[in-house]
Design a protein around this motif. Structure first.
Motif, short mmCIF file in Angstrom:
data_model
loop_
_atom_site.label_atom_id
_atom_site.label_comp_id
_atom_site.label_asym_id
_atom_site.label_seq_id
_atom_site.Cartn_x
_atom_site.Cartn_y
_atom_site.Cartn_z
N ILE A 30 -19.91 -12.72 -2.11
CA ILE A 30 -20.73 -13.32 -3.89
C ILE A 30 -21.68 -11.98 -4.43
O ILE A 30 -21.64 -12.02 -5.86
CB ILE A 30 -21.89 -13.97 -3.75
N ASN A 31 -21.53 -11.09 -3.72
CA ASN A 31 -22.25 -9.90 -4.46
C ASN A 31 -21.05 -8.82 -4.33
O ASN A 31 -21.57 -7.68 -2.96
CB ASN A 31 -23.53 -9.46 -3.56
N PRO A 32 -20.64 -8.68 -4.70
CA PRO A 32 -19.15 -7.32 -4.29
C PRO A 32 -18.50 -5.95 -4.05
O PRO A 32 -19.61 -5.48 -5.42
CB PRO A 32 -17.99 -8.74 -4.81
N ASN A 33 -18.25 -5.52 -3.82
CA ASN A 33 -18.41 -4.03 -3.73
C ASN A 33 -17.64 -3.69 -4.94
O ASN A 33 -17.65 -2.85 -5.50
CB ASN A 33 -18.34 -3.39 -2.65
N ALA A 34 -16.47 -4.80 -4.87
CA ALA A 34 -14.96 -4.16 -5.82
C ALA A 34 -14.47 -5.60 -6.56
O ALA A 34 -14.77 -6.84 -4.81
CB ALA A 34 -14.45 -3.54 -4.90
N LEU A 35 -13.88 -6.07 -7.19
CA LEU A 35 -13.34 -7.07 -7.39
C LEU A 35 -12.31 -7.33 -6.37
O LEU A 35 -11.27 -6.47 -5.87
CB LEU A 35 -12.19 -6.55 -9.36
#
Ligand code: 5GP
Length: 129
Positions: A30-35
């Protein structure tokens, strides 16, 4: 008390589910580093990865490999990095993160995504499973 991820498994908390079998689930962070940043979890609620029995640990890695190969096809990236931390959620999870350099594995940098971007990314990765 059930972990956040057990609530995701049961559907009590919504998520963008990528892939599921009897024992494991993959869904978008839900809180991504990257797509395309995805979490793979065992349905069995265990806190630390090296407390898993050998069979579950092995199967989690094989499940993660299947998901990582789909991410690699769906998202433009050099490779898919894998990380296990677990300081925030005490339920085993493997982070699969599309990366182009070392900094992309840093949890200091986050991206924001709209609900439609989450849905689009989920559907694209799912299409390669
Ligand atoms: P860690 O425990 O490895 O430090 O990180 C936990 C990860 O779970 C974080 O990347 C965080 O964004 C993700 N996370 C925490 N709560 C939720 C949630 O409710 N839904 C989803 N999809 N991801 C979550």
């Amino acid at each position: 008390m059930a972990s956040i991820f057990s609530k995701i498994i049961s559907g009590e908390i919504p998520s963008f589910k990528i892939h599921e079998d009897d024992n494991f689930l993959a869904f978008l962070d839900i809180n991504p580093n990257a797509l395309g940043h995805t979490l793979c979890i065992p349905k069995k609620e265990i806190d630390q990865i090296f407390d898993l029995d050998d069979e579950t640990l092995s199967e989690l890695i094989v499940f993660s490999k299947k998901v990582a190969n789909a991410i690699k096809k769906a998202v433009v990236c050099e490779r898919v990095g894998m990380s296990v931390i677990g300081l925030e959620v005490p339920h085993v999870h493997v982070h699969l993160i599309p990366i182009n350099n070392m900094d992309d594995m840093s949890f200091d940098t986050k991206i924001s995504m709209t609900e439609s971007q989450f849905n689009e990314t989920m559907n694209k990765i799912k299409s390669y499973i």
